[in-house]
Design a protein around this motif. Structure first.
Motif, PDB file in Angstrom:
ATOM      1  N   VAL A 162       0.842  -1.192   0.000  1.00  0.00           N
ATOM      2  CA  VAL A 162       0.000   0.000   0.000  1.00  0.00           C
ATOM      3  C   VAL A 162       0.876   1.241   0.000  1.00  0.00           C
ATOM      4  O   VAL A 162       1.898   1.293   0.683  1.00  0.00           O
ATOM      5  CB  VAL A 162      -0.938   0.020   1.221  1.00  0.00           C
ATOM      6  CG1 VAL A 162      -1.806   1.274   1.229  1.00  0.00           C
ATOM      7  CG2 VAL A 162      -1.823  -1.224   1.220  1.00  0.00           C
ATOM      8  N   LEU A 172      -2.828   0.578  -4.270  1.00  0.00           N
ATOM      9  CA  LEU A 172      -2.470  -0.793  -3.926  1.00  0.00           C
ATOM     10  C   LEU A 172      -1.706  -1.379  -5.097  1.00  0.00           C
ATOM     11  O   LEU A 172      -2.224  -1.447  -6.212  1.00  0.00           O
ATOM     12  CB  LEU A 172      -3.734  -1.602  -3.632  1.00  0.00           C
ATOM     13  CG  LEU A 172      -3.577  -3.064  -3.222  1.00  0.00           C
ATOM     14  CD1 LEU A 172      -2.685  -3.187  -2.000  1.00  0.00           C
ATOM     15  CD2 LEU A 172      -4.945  -3.688  -2.945  1.00  0.00           C
ATOM     16  N   VAL A 178      -8.643   1.458  -5.710  1.00  0.00           N
ATOM     17  CA  VAL A 178      -8.741   0.601  -4.532  1.00  0.00           C
ATOM     18  C   VAL A 178      -9.943   1.043  -3.709  1.00  0.00           C
ATOM     19  O   VAL A 178     -10.247   2.226  -3.607  1.00  0.00           O
ATOM     20  CB  VAL A 178      -7.436   0.666  -3.707  1.00  0.00           C
ATOM     21  CG1 VAL A 178      -7.116   2.089  -3.304  1.00  0.00           C
ATOM     22  CG2 VAL A 178      -7.506  -0.222  -2.490  1.00  0.00           C
ATOM     23  N   VAL A 211      -5.467  -6.410   3.693  1.00  0.00           N
ATOM     24  CA  VAL A 211      -5.163  -6.110   2.302  1.00  0.00           C
ATOM     25  C   VAL A 211      -5.652  -7.269   1.444  1.00  0.00           C
ATOM     26  O   VAL A 211      -5.170  -8.394   1.567  1.00  0.00           O
ATOM     27  CB  VAL A 211      -3.653  -5.883   2.100  1.00  0.00           C
ATOM     28  CG1 VAL A 211      -3.342  -5.619   0.636  1.00  0.00           C
ATOM     29  CG2 VAL A 211      -3.185  -4.721   2.955  1.00  0.00           C
ATOM     30  N   THR A 213      -5.911  -8.188  -2.227  1.00  0.00           N
ATOM     31  CA  THR A 213      -5.514  -7.816  -3.577  1.00  0.00           C
ATOM     32  C   THR A 213      -6.404  -8.454  -4.638  1.00  0.00           C
ATOM     33  O   THR A 213      -6.516  -7.925  -5.745  1.00  0.00           O
ATOM     34  CB  THR A 213      -4.052  -8.214  -3.840  1.00  0.00           C
ATOM     35  OG1 THR A 213      -3.881  -9.599  -3.529  1.00  0.00           O
ATOM     36  CG2 THR A 213      -3.118  -7.394  -2.970  1.00  0.00           C
ATOM     37  N   VAL A 228      -8.847  -2.467   0.717  1.00  0.00           N
ATOM     38  CA  VAL A 228      -8.105  -2.236   1.954  1.00  0.00           C
ATOM     39  C   VAL A 228      -9.128  -2.003   3.054  1.00  0.00           C
ATOM     40  O   VAL A 228      -9.907  -1.056   2.992  1.00  0.00           O
ATOM     41  CB  VAL A 228      -7.149  -1.036   1.837  1.00  0.00           C
ATOM     42  CG1 VAL A 228      -6.525  -0.713   3.183  1.00  0.00           C
ATOM     43  CG2 VAL A 228      -6.058  -1.315   0.804  1.00  0.00           C
TER      44      VAL A 228
END
Length: 851
Positions: A162, A172, A178, A211, A213, A228
């Motif tokens: 991040v 991100l 994000v 987090v 992804t 996030v």
């Protein structure tokens, strides 16, 4: 170790499969099962290691690790075994000469904390990737010394993968698309201005950051780069306990936060309270060369800006979890915040002719004030059924946010006898949001089925006005409205979603497959110009996660998900700022959502002192958002006919005649630009070479390719076609070092480097920065004193060059200069190593990790 978790089990026995040929097995194998809990809380202990050694054949070793429910299961050949259950910070439980002749259940095994190991736990458990699950990674950041007295932006900027730029925008893996959540849900706190809201949330109120992804179908599909999730502190220790942190800093920063908890037999009350009074200096530099200036206009302009972002705010959150029965709980929480302050800006424009001779200096002073109020209420009901893991949750939340900005802008020519020009801006924003959600989880054998619904409804109104020639004694409302820069935007969003997914673990192999359906109904209404636009669309968002345990504490995973990024806020608002009259940002209400197909291949390996997590990823995005700079066709006009000006070099009075000075205004705006390919490689290392030294490193290298072109008409009426086909390579890295010095002083250093990156219109330059902190426990470990320096070398800036047909520019932006903070934390009825037990956030759901 409690705070360094992984997805893998280690030393798992390779099981035998019965063949259909009725061949007799070479050795009879039996199953060993059980469950591990913490004795003080009766909570399951995840990732405790179970070790089994055959007493007659010491080379025959087996075992496993506990899952999220604290359960373990493995197979061994029948025999007599020495079995032990271990977890760092807890006393080892042993079974000596345990006869395992048939399937054996060791029952519920309660482990207790080992006080002799607590100090070691504190050292090792800091700032690491503490949980790596099938579809997300979790980082514990509550004890990060460098963010004491800071904000949520500071916390996120220290989390691997991040980054937070000088404007507060979160990215991100280098991608700004994000989605930011608080406690697993969209929050009214961050509804209007995400960057500003994160600067208002105290760092000391945050427990951890998740987090994600490549989110599964359980999560909303918003956010092309991922999600996030900021999880706030909600202590659940028995009795009354909590902590208070006070901070003083330079530049001015006074911060006081408190986290309190009262746990009874049938309820749990928790609260977070915070107050902040701070001033954050910033600066800005923009050098422009105009290739075709108007007659008498400057060829070169140097724009310098200094500002002091002032904030005084209160943030409060209260919650009560009520255990109606052993299987039914009801949690309600209410939060409110009030922030006020200002951001006075002093801007100077140094105007030079073609020979770089100074023509005159124009000063622009922007006296901006701000008020922000936020109120939110949320409710959660959780029903647990008889079968463990079988549960139903229902959530409801409402929030309201008001954000008001007023500016009075005074423009003068330095040394001129002419009266100043006074402009005023008013920016009123308000948002109301309602969220309804339900999730159902059903374990089926060794698998898990999930399904749910989510409704997200928001209504945001932005009323922006620019007035010229205002009466300074009256302020905004007394001038002439500039219709070109004034607008009223009403944005309404209704999103209904349903999802279903199923996961199962088969031996070393795990999978999680899901499908999400979202129906979007969006109104973008420009009330000033009576332009009404409705966009309706619905989409399917599949996801698939595959994980295979290779053995030896390693695993590999392959993931896929489809994502969406809906334009909102400043991206679609035609005007929301007037900080500069020669360069500004203009939103595009005609933006369409972008769609992303995200692929990820990951690998994780654990050694005794080293943990490696790495992944290769590819995002393919259609209708991607790109920011273009262009000549707007408008001019910043300075009237100088017959005006007396004092020559800044000689002090002599001169008279400038001729035409008014006209400077083309450069406009930055987002557009949908065909296709974007973003692929990269990332790895994170957690290394503990010695008990007194811990290292954490994160490296991300990626390639970004855009395909498309953009056509517009410039200020001369000419059609300009810009080719945006571009391939750029860049990387960034962050290294964190934690050292225990003599006298138990902790020393932490964070170093970050963002490499240069090219785009179709210019280049961002490389920037390095560092944070430094020292910490010492006092008062028998009930108190902690921390000294930290953020941006040690005062180098954290955004530096970029752009090349347009009419202007070549170099820009440097620093949102906040170096900050020094001294903090003191006092804990009562709570040890530094206490593990706060939290209810599962309704928005998070449960992770499937195999049965």
């Amino acid at each position: 170790m409690k705070n360094i978790k992984s997805l893998v089990t280690f030393l798992v026995l390779i099981t035998s499969l019965f063949s259909f040929s009725q061949q007799k097995p070479q050795a009879q194998k039996v199953k060993v099962t059980g469950k591990v809990i913490e004795k003080s809380t009766n909570q399951p202990l995840e990732y405790a290691s179970v070790y089994a050694q055959n007493t007659k054949n010491p080379s025959a070793v087996s075992g496993g690790m506990t899952d999220a429910k604290g359960e373990f299961s493995f197979e061994v050949p029948a025999g007599v075994y020495y079995i032990k259950i271990e977890f760092l910070g807890f006393k080892t439980v042993e079974f000596k000469d345990k006869a395992i002749d048939s399937n054996t259940n060791l029952g519920v095994i309660a482990v207790v904390e080992d006080s002799k190991q607590l100090d070691e736990v504190v050292i090792v458990a800091e700032k690491a990737a503490v949980e790596i699950k099938l579809d997300k990674k979790v980082y514990n950041v509550g004890k990060d010394m460098t963010v004491k007295g800071g904000t949520a932006s500071d916390v996120l900027d220290n989390v691997p993968s991040v980054s937070v730029d000088v404007d507060g925008n979160v990215s991100l893996r280098g991608n700004e698309n994000v989605k930011i959540l608080i406690d697993g849900k969209p929050s009214g706190m961050i509804g209007v201005n995400v960057a500003q809201a994160l600067k208002q949330l105290p760092a000391d109120a945050i427990e951890k950051v998740e987090v994600i992804t490549n989110p599964s179908s359980r999560y909303e599909a918003e956010g092309g780069a991922g999600i996030v999730n900021i999880v706030l502190k909600k202590g659940k220790n028995q009795g009354i306990n909590g902590s208070v942190t006070g901070t003083v800093g330079y530049p001015e920063n006074y911060n006081l936060t408190g986290n309190f908890n009262f746990r009874g037999e049938n309820f749990n009350f928790f609260t977070n309270l915070g107050y902040n009074n701070s001033t954050s200096p910033g600066n800005y530099l923009r050098n422009s060369e105009y290739t075709t200036p108007s007659p008498g206009s400057p060829t070169y302009i140097e724009e310098t800006r200094e500002n002091d972002r002032e904030r005084r705010g209160k943030n409060n959150n209260f919650g009560l979890e009520w255990y109606l029965t052993k299987s039914l709980s009801w949690t309600n929480s209410v939060g409110f915040s009030k922030n006020e302050g200002g951001n006075p800006e002093d801007v100077n424009y140094y105007n030079y002719d073609a020979n770089r001779e100074l023509m005159y200096i124009r000063n622009r002073y922007n006296d901006q004030t701000n008020e922000n109020d936020n109120l939110n209420f949320s409710s959660n009901i959780t029903k647990n059924f008889k079968k463990e893991g079988h549960k139903l949750t229902a959530d409801f939340s409402v929030s309201g946010n008001h954000d008001n900005d007023i500016s009075i802008i005074k423009e003068t020519i330095v040394g001129s006898s002419a009266a100043p020009e006074i402009t005023g801006t008013i920016n009123f924003q308000k948002q109301n949001r309602t969220l309804a959600q339900t999730d159902y989880v059903l374990p089926i054998g060794k698998g898990q089925f999930e399904a749910g619904y989510k409704g997200d409804f928001s209504d945001m109104l932005t009323d922006y006005k620019v007035e010229e020639d205002i009466d300074p004694a009256v302020g905004p409302g007394s001038g002439i409205v500039n219709e070109d820069l004034t607008n009223k935007l009403n944005y309404k969003e209704k999103i209904n979603a349903v999802y279903s997914q199923y996961g199962r673990k088969i031996g070393k192999f795990s999978y999680l497959a899901g499908l999400r359906f979202e129906d979007s109904n969006i109104d973008i209404n420009l009330l000033t110009t009576n332009e009404f636009n409705n966009k309706k669309y619905n989409n399917l968002f599949p996801s698939l996660f595959l994980t295979y345990e290779l053995g030896g504490k390693s695993s590999v995973s392959v993931n896929y998900s489809k994502r969406i990024n809906r334009p909102r806020g400043r991206l679609i608002n035609p005007f929301s700022s007037y900080s500069s009259d020669i360069a500004y940002f203009k939103g595009n209400p005609d933006l369409d959502p972008s769609m992303t197909n995200a692929f990820d291949i990951g690998y994780m390996k654990q050694w005794d002192k080293l943990t490696l997590t790495t992944s290769v990823y590819l995002n393919h995005t259609e209708n991607s958002f790109q920011f273009v700079q262009r000549e707007s066709g408008k001019y910043a006009v300075t009237v100088v006919d017959g005006t007396d000006i004092v020559d800044p070099n000689t002090g002599e009075i001169i008279v400038i005649g001729g035409p008014d000075i006209r400077i083309p205004v450069i406009e930055t705006t987002p557009i949908n630009l065909a296709t974007e390919y973003r692929g990269g490689f990332e790895f994170t290392l957690n290394y503990t070479p010695y008990k007194w030294w811990k290292l954490n490193g994160n490296f991300n290298f990626f390639r970004n390719e855009t395909q498309g072109d953009y056509t517009y008409v410039n200020y001369l009426g000419e059609t300009v076609v810009q080719d945006f086909n571009n391939i750029a390579f860049t990387w960034f890295t962050r290294v964190t070092s934690r050292v225990t010095l003599p006298y138990a002083i902790e020393w932490q250093t964070n170093v970050t480097y963002n490499a240069p990156q090219e785009n179709a219109q210019g280049k961002s330059l490389g920037v390095a920065s560092a944070n430094l902190a020292f910490s010492k426990d006092v008062l028998k470990d009930k108190g902690t004193v921390t000294l930290n320096v953020n941006d040690l070398f005062n180098s954290r800036k955004r530096i970029f060059d752009s090349n347009l047909p009419s202007a070549i520019t170099h820009t440097e932006m620093q949102g906040r200069e170096r900050q020094i903070n001294l903090s003191f934390t006092y804990r009562f009825n709570k040890k530094k190593t206490d593990k706060d037990r939290q209810p599962k956030n309704a928005g998070e759901g449960e992770d499937f990790i195999g049965g």
